[in-house]
Design an enzyme around this catalytic site. Structure first.
Site, PDB file in Angstrom:
ATOM      1  N   CYS A 183      20.798 -28.542  17.021  1.00 39.88           N
ATOM      2  CA  CYS A 183      20.151 -28.750  15.740  1.00 39.88           C
ATOM      3  C   CYS A 183      21.138 -29.356  14.743  1.00 39.88           C
ATOM      4  O   CYS A 183      22.344 -29.129  14.824  1.00 39.88           O
ATOM      5  CB  CYS A 183      19.626 -27.422  15.216  1.00 39.88           C
ATOM      6  SG  CYS A 183      18.661 -27.554  13.680  1.00 39.88           S
TER       7      CYS A 183
ATOM      8  N   ASP B 123      21.498 -28.414  11.843  1.00 44.69           N
ATOM      9  CA  ASP B 123      21.899 -27.337  10.945  1.00 44.69           C
ATOM     10  C   ASP B 123      23.427 -27.244  10.854  1.00 44.69           C
ATOM     11  O   ASP B 123      24.120 -27.176  11.875  1.00 44.69           O
ATOM     12  CB  ASP B 123      21.324 -26.018  11.471  1.00 44.69           C
ATOM     13  CG  ASP B 123      21.379 -24.897  10.453  1.00 44.69           C
ATOM     14  OD1 ASP B 123      22.498 -24.572  10.001  1.00 44.69           O
ATOM     15  OD2 ASP B 123      20.316 -24.335  10.115  1.00 44.69           O
TER      16      ASP B 123
ATOM     17  N   ARG C 113      25.294 -24.916  10.183  1.00 41.00           N
ATOM     18  CA  ARG C 113      25.884 -23.661  10.656  1.00 41.00           C
ATOM     19  C   ARG C 113      26.106 -23.638  12.162  1.00 41.00           C
ATOM     20  O   ARG C 113      26.714 -22.691  12.691  1.00 41.00           O
ATOM     21  CB  ARG C 113      24.980 -22.488  10.262  1.00 41.00           C
ATOM     22  CG  ARG C 113      24.766 -22.343   8.772  1.00 41.00           C
ATOM     23  CD  ARG C 113      23.631 -21.379   8.471  1.00 41.00           C
ATOM     24  NE  ARG C 113      22.345 -21.908   8.922  1.00 41.00           N
ATOM     25  CZ  ARG C 113      21.193 -21.251   8.831  1.00 41.00           C
ATOM     26  NH1 ARG C 113      21.184 -20.031   8.290  1.00 41.00           N
ATOM     27  NH2 ARG C 113      20.071 -21.795   9.255  1.00 41.00           N
TER      28      ARG C 113
ATOM     29  N   HIS D  38      18.678 -22.127  17.712  1.00 47.52           N
ATOM     30  CA  HIS D  38      19.465 -21.105  17.020  1.00 47.52           C
ATOM     31  C   HIS D  38      18.591 -20.251  16.119  1.00 47.52           C
ATOM     32  O   HIS D  38      17.489 -20.642  15.729  1.00 47.52           O
ATOM     33  CB  HIS D  38      20.581 -21.760  16.204  1.00 47.52           C
ATOM     34  CG  HIS D  38      20.085 -22.581  15.053  1.00 47.52           C
ATOM     35  ND1 HIS D  38      19.964 -22.083  13.774  1.00 47.52           N
ATOM     36  CD2 HIS D  38      19.675 -23.873  14.989  1.00 47.52           C
ATOM     37  CE1 HIS D  38      19.511 -23.035  12.972  1.00 47.52           C
ATOM     38  NE2 HIS D  38      19.326 -24.139  13.683  1.00 47.52           N
TER      39      HIS D  38
ATOM     40  N   CYS E  72      16.419 -20.947  12.245  1.00 45.18           N
ATOM     41  CA  CYS E  72      16.276 -22.414  12.207  1.00 45.18           C
ATOM     42  C   CYS E  72      15.250 -22.797  11.136  1.00 45.18           C
ATOM     43  O   CYS E  72      14.110 -22.317  11.149  1.00 45.18           O
ATOM     44  CB  CYS E  72      15.820 -22.928  13.575  1.00 45.18           C
ATOM     45  SG  CYS E  72      15.529 -24.705  13.648  1.00 45.18           S
TER      46      CYS E  72
END
Length: 203
Positions: free
Chosen positions: A39, A41, A43, A98, A101
């Site tokens: 992803c 993302d 993080r 994850h 999300c």
């Protein structure tokens, strides 16, 4: 932006010298062993999670770690997959979802994405995941994250380069779900989840 500039300076001063020999080799060689599809993302950092060195992972990151099913025509995700498999010869592909999300949460909660039409259109690649996670109850986001990994593995298998490599026995597909809070990684199979038995790196 100053933080990034400071980071580059620290990399040049503290990190690069210790790995100068590795970077010298990488300057003329690009042979990653694994395509990691994760992803976008911020993080979720593939190299950090897997403790991989530069040059070991070929990374594709998309919102919701989505992989469109194969279709003719130019497409950045398809081109990256094809290049990794057919040109670089990776022997493994990981699709990693994850916890928490944003893309999967928006779908699970039916968030109005009218102000973000491109995002809404992109998330249509998760329609099969949403259907499979229907009725999951209060844990719907987590269920959707898992089902989405399964669905994207299925989409991945429709790509000709992937299908050919699988048929030749030279490519393995794996699905993971990374938990941000605990750091755990669960392996997601086509039928049932099982806790990943990941071998620690020995360096």
């Amino acid at each position: 932006m100053q933080d990034l500039s400071d980071g580059v300076a620290r990399f040049r001063r503290e990190v690069f010298p210790a790995k100068a020999e590795l970077f010298a080799r990488l300057a003329g060689t690009h042979r990653p062993t694994t395509l990691f599809i994760g992803c976008s993302d911020a993080r979720v950092v593939p190299e950090l999670i897997t403790q991989s060195e530069p040059g070991e992972l070929f990374v594709v990151r998309t919102a919701g770690n989505l992989v469109p099913a194969y279709a003719p025509g130019p497409d950045g995700v398809t081109a990256s997959i094809e290049y990794a498999v057919a040109v670089l010869g990776v022997t493994g592909i990981v699709v990693c979802g994850h916890s928490a999300c944003g893309a999967m949460t928006a779908l699970a909660e039916g968030t109005d994405l009218g102000a973000a039409p491109s995002v809404a259109g992109w998330l249509r690649h998760a329609d099969a995941s949403v259907a499979r996670a229907a009725g999951a109850g209060p844990d719907r986001v987590s269920a959707l994250v898992r089902e989405n990994v399964r669905a994207q593995l299925a989409n991945l298998a429709t790509h000709p380069s992937v299908a050919r490599a699988q048929a030749a026995g030279t490519l393995t597909l794996r699905g993971w779900v990374y938990d941000i809070r605990s750091g755990d990684v669960a392996e997601v199979g086509p039928v049932a989840d099982r806790r990943a038995a990941l071998t620690p790196r020995t360096a």
